[in-house]
Scaffold this motif. Structure first.
Motif, PDB file in Angstrom:
ATOM      1  N   ARG A 138       0.877  -1.175   0.000  1.00 56.59           N
ATOM      2  CA  ARG A 138       0.000   0.000   0.000  1.00 56.59           C
ATOM      3  C   ARG A 138       0.920   1.233   0.000  1.00 56.59           C
ATOM      4  O   ARG A 138       1.505   1.530  -1.010  1.00 56.59           O
ATOM      5  N   HIS A 139       1.071   1.932   1.114  1.00 60.38           N
ATOM      6  CA  HIS A 139       2.044   3.022   1.091  1.00 60.38           C
ATOM      7  C   HIS A 139       2.542   3.350   2.489  1.00 60.38           C
ATOM      8  O   HIS A 139       1.894   3.076   3.482  1.00 60.38           O
ATOM      9  N   TRP A 140       3.731   3.952   2.499  1.00 58.92           N
ATOM     10  CA  TRP A 140       4.303   4.551   3.710  1.00 58.92           C
ATOM     11  C   TRP A 140       5.285   5.622   3.269  1.00 58.92           C
ATOM     12  O   TRP A 140       6.161   5.365   2.438  1.00 58.92           O
ATOM     13  N   GLY A 141       5.122   6.803   3.793  1.00 55.51           N
ATOM     14  CA  GLY A 141       6.042   7.893   3.505  1.00 55.51           C
ATOM     15  C   GLY A 141       6.266   8.751   4.731  1.00 55.51           C
ATOM     16  O   GLY A 141       5.450   8.772   5.659  1.00 55.51           O
ATOM     17  N   ARG A 142       7.368   9.454   4.734  1.00 54.31           N
ATOM     18  CA  ARG A 142       7.734  10.351   5.842  1.00 54.31           C
ATOM     19  C   ARG A 142       7.958  11.740   5.283  1.00 54.31           C
ATOM     20  O   ARG A 142       8.568  11.916   4.227  1.00 54.31           O
ATOM     21  N   ALA A 143       7.454  12.748   5.993  1.00 56.32           N
ATOM     22  CA  ALA A 143       7.647  14.137   5.580  1.00 56.32           C
ATOM     23  C   ALA A 143       7.895  14.996   6.817  1.00 56.32           C
ATOM     24  O   ALA A 143       7.515  14.635   7.932  1.00 56.32           O
ATOM     25  N   THR A 144       8.538  16.125   6.595  1.00 54.54           N
ATOM     26  CA  THR A 144       8.732  17.110   7.653  1.00 54.54           C
ATOM     27  C   THR A 144       7.980  18.372   7.268  1.00 54.54           C
ATOM     28  O   THR A 144       8.182  18.920   6.176  1.00 54.54           O
ATOM     29  N   VAL A 145       7.117  18.815   8.172  1.00 56.17           N
ATOM     30  CA  VAL A 145       6.286  19.994   7.953  1.00 56.17           C
ATOM     31  C   VAL A 145       6.770  21.110   8.873  1.00 56.17           C
ATOM     32  O   VAL A 145       6.971  20.892  10.072  1.00 56.17           O
ATOM     33  N   GLN A 146       6.954  22.292   8.294  1.00 51.72           N
ATOM     34  CA  GLN A 146       7.380  23.458   9.075  1.00 51.72           C
ATOM     35  C   GLN A 146       6.142  24.192   9.583  1.00 51.72           C
ATOM     36  O   GLN A 146       5.391  24.776   8.804  1.00 51.72           O
ATOM     37  N   LEU A 147       5.900  24.151  10.892  1.00 56.14           N
ATOM     38  CA  LEU A 147       4.729  24.798  11.480  1.00 56.14           C
ATOM     39  C   LEU A 147       4.975  26.292  11.672  1.00 56.14           C
ATOM     40  O   LEU A 147       6.123  26.743  11.719  1.00 56.14           O
ATOM     41  N   PRO A 148       3.915  27.088  11.806  1.00 53.31           N
ATOM     42  CA  PRO A 148       4.082  28.532  12.002  1.00 53.31           C
ATOM     43  C   PRO A 148       4.890  28.884  13.246  1.00 53.31           C
ATOM     44  O   PRO A 148       5.521  29.938  13.304  1.00 53.31           O
ATOM     45  N   SER A 149       4.895  27.999  14.235  1.00 53.86           N
ATOM     46  CA  SER A 149       5.661  28.223  15.457  1.00 53.86           C
ATOM     47  C   SER A 149       7.146  27.964  15.270  1.00 53.86           C
ATOM     48  O   SER A 149       7.924  28.092  16.212  1.00 53.86           O
ATOM     49  N   ASN A 150       7.551  27.592  14.033  1.00 49.17           N
ATOM     50  CA  ASN A 150       8.915  27.181  13.678  1.00 49.17           C
ATOM     51  C   ASN A 150       9.252  25.779  14.160  1.00 49.17           C
ATOM     52  O   ASN A 150      10.373  25.310  13.966  1.00 49.17           O
ATOM     53  N   GLU A 151       8.276  25.104  14.778  1.00 51.81           N
ATOM     54  CA  GLU A 151       8.470  23.712  15.142  1.00 51.81           C
ATOM     55  C   GLU A 151       8.449  22.859  13.879  1.00 51.81           C
ATOM     56  O   GLU A 151       7.643  23.073  12.974  1.00 51.81           O
ATOM     57  N   LYS A 152       9.352  21.899  13.815  1.00 50.58           N
ATOM     58  CA  LYS A 152       9.356  20.951  12.711  1.00 50.58           C
ATOM     59  C   LYS A 152       8.584  19.706  13.144  1.00 50.58           C
ATOM     60  O   LYS A 152       8.918  19.080  14.145  1.00 50.58           O
ATOM     61  N   LEU A 153       7.548  19.376  12.397  1.00 49.43           N
ATOM     62  CA  LEU A 153       6.681  18.245  12.707  1.00 49.43           C
ATOM     63  C   LEU A 153       6.953  17.124  11.708  1.00 49.43           C
ATOM     64  O   LEU A 153       6.819  17.323  10.497  1.00 49.43           O
ATOM     65  N   ILE A 154       7.305  15.961  12.203  1.00 48.86           N
ATOM     66  CA  ILE A 154       7.527  14.793  11.349  1.00 48.86           C
ATOM     67  C   ILE A 154       6.208  14.053  11.178  1.00 48.86           C
ATOM     68  O   ILE A 154       5.544  13.727  12.172  1.00 48.86           O
ATOM     69  N   VAL A 155       5.820  13.806   9.946  1.00 45.97           N
ATOM     70  CA  VAL A 155       4.547  13.152   9.653  1.00 45.97           C
ATOM     71  C   VAL A 155       4.806  11.872   8.874  1.00 45.97           C
ATOM     72  O   VAL A 155       5.431  11.896   7.808  1.00 45.97           O
ATOM     73  N   HIS A 156       4.325  10.762   9.418  1.00 48.51           N
ATOM     74  CA  HIS A 156       4.358   9.486   8.704  1.00 48.51           C
ATOM     75  C   HIS A 156       2.953   9.206   8.174  1.00 48.51           C
ATOM     76  O   HIS A 156       1.991   9.130   8.947  1.00 48.51           O
ATOM     77  N   SER A 157       2.861   9.075   6.867  1.00 50.31           N
ATOM     78  CA  SER A 157       1.612   8.751   6.183  1.00 50.31           C
ATOM     79  C   SER A 157       1.672   7.274   5.820  1.00 50.31           C
ATOM     80  O   SER A 157       2.630   6.821   5.195  1.00 50.31           O
ATOM     81  N   ALA A 158       0.630   6.502   6.229  1.00 49.51           N
ATOM     82  CA  ALA A 158       0.737   5.059   6.051  1.00 49.51           C
ATOM     83  C   ALA A 158      -0.596   4.401   5.746  1.00 49.51           C
ATOM     84  O   ALA A 158      -1.650   4.849   6.191  1.00 49.51           O
ATOM     85  N   HIS A 159      -0.503   3.316   4.988  1.00 51.04           N
ATOM     86  CA  HIS A 159      -1.628   2.413   4.734  1.00 51.04           C
ATOM     87  C   HIS A 159      -1.045   1.005   4.783  1.00 51.04           C
ATOM     88  O   HIS A 159      -0.285   0.621   3.877  1.00 51.04           O
ATOM     89  N   LEU A 160      -1.390   0.259   5.817  1.00 51.53           N
ATOM     90  CA  LEU A 160      -0.773  -1.041   6.035  1.00 51.53           C
ATOM     91  C   LEU A 160      -1.536  -2.160   5.343  1.00 51.53           C
ATOM     92  O   LEU A 160      -2.654  -1.976   4.864  1.00 51.53           O
ATOM     93  N   PHE A 161      -0.903  -3.338   5.320  1.00 53.97           N
ATOM     94  CA  PHE A 161      -1.442  -4.497   4.617  1.00 53.97           C
ATOM     95  C   PHE A 161      -2.780  -4.924   5.226  1.00 53.97           C
ATOM     96  O   PHE A 161      -2.920  -4.978   6.450  1.00 53.97           O
ATOM     97  N   PRO A 162      -3.781  -5.235   4.388  1.00 50.30           N
ATOM     98  CA  PRO A 162      -5.071  -5.686   4.911  1.00 50.30           C
ATOM     99  C   PRO A 162      -5.043  -7.192   5.219  1.00 50.30           C
ATOM    100  O   PRO A 162      -3.968  -7.759   5.319  1.00 50.30           O
ATOM    101  N   THR A 163      -6.162  -7.797   5.329  1.00 48.98           N
ATOM    102  CA  THR A 163      -6.417  -9.216   5.624  1.00 48.98           C
ATOM    103  C   THR A 163      -6.398  -9.467   7.124  1.00 48.98           C
ATOM    104  O   THR A 163      -5.724  -8.774   7.895  1.00 48.98           O
TER     105      THR A 163
END
Length: 287
Positions: A138-163
């Motif tokens: 399915r999918h898995w990705g990692r991204a870093t988002v720069q928030l307005p507070s200057n905090e860096k937020l790490i986001v893992h987007s995922a869709h795991l195997f079914p069954t």
């Protein structure tokens, strides 16, 4: 009667303008971060066999319908599982004024991350070496988002195997946790959002919690939090999880069993945007 493409475009424009005016009048405070995880069923509508769903797809309405419905919740970050063609997810991003990253699938179920804030880096299947062919179909990705507070937020987007058999899913989670460990150990603010294809009473869920992730719905939600299916929800398999400082700031977490996300059981011609419900989580900011 079905409307023409031109009539639909005119109606969409008017509706979007009204929705934007309403959102400006009732805009959530900048002190919150609003996150949505949503398996969008390739934007086919559900049940996809219904005439109105087929017409909406044929008329090119689905991206606009999805964007309008999501816009009502003023999201800052959105994850899509089972994405359709990239031109459709980019159309959603453009309507919402959001940045767009696509995570290619090992099979035919790509992921998408949208963010109102800058996405400063992203990586598909962030493991050392070659992507394991038997995992992350399915999918898995990692991204870093720069928030307005200057905090860096790490986001893992995922869709795991079914069954029902969790064997592959457990392997996926073990690989993911190993890759996440440096960030978890460093106490960085992180989100894990998507269709994880397991219930909260499973070994898979326990692996996340033992690794330091917080299930936002388990922490603050009400009821059972069921996310599938969008007619009569019976299972909770879609999550917004948090780790690090942001996990202490969760203020709301709930599935959106409402509006166009929900199938109208009293109308045999109606359709929902997906067979899943979106999972919304709201975090207080450090601002």
């Amino acid at each position: 009667m079905p409307i023409s493409r031109r009539q639909f475009g005119t109606a969409i424009g008017a509706s979007l303008a009204l929705a934007n005016d309403n959102l400006l009048a009732n805009e959530p405070p900048e002190s919150s971060l609003r996150v949505i995880a949503y398996n969008i069923y390739k934007l086919k509508g559900w049940p996809e066999q219904r005439l109105r769903a087929k017409q909406a797809v044929a008329e090119g309405q689905m991206a606009k319908r999805l964007a309008m419905e999501l816009d009502l919740y003023a999201p800052d970050i959105i994850n899509f599982s089972e994405s359709p063609s990239e031109n459709l997810t980019r159309e959603v991003a453009e309507i919402l004024g959001m940045n767009h990253v696509r995570f290619p699938s090992g099979g035919n179920w790509p992921g998408t991350l949208l963010s109102r804030f800058e996405i400063i880096e992203s990586q598909n299947v962030p493991v050392s070496g070659t992507r394991p062919t038997e995992l992350f179909t399915r999918h898995w990705g990692r991204a870093t988002v720069q928030l307005p507070s200057n905090e860096k937020l790490i986001v893992h987007s995922a869709h795991l195997f079914p069954t029902a058999d969790p064997t592959v899913r457990l392997k996926e989670i073990q690989v993911m946790i190993a890759a996440m460990k440096p960030d978890l150990d460093a106490g960085r603010s992180m989100l894990l959002i998507g269709d994880l294809n397991h219930a909260p009473d499973t070994e898979e869920h326990k692996l996340w919690i033992d690794a330091g992730w917080v299930d936002t719905f388990a922490k603050i939600g009400q009821g059972e939090g069921l996310t599938i299916k969008s007619d009569i929800p019976k299972w909770r398999i879609d999550y917004v999880m948090a780790a690090g400082p942001i996990a202490d700031r969760v203020a709301e977490s709930r599935p959106l069993f409402e509006g166009g996300f929900r199938l109208n059981m009293d109308d045999e011609q109606s359709f929902a945007l997906s067979d899943h419900l979106p999972q919304l989580a709201v975090f207080e900011s450090t601002q």
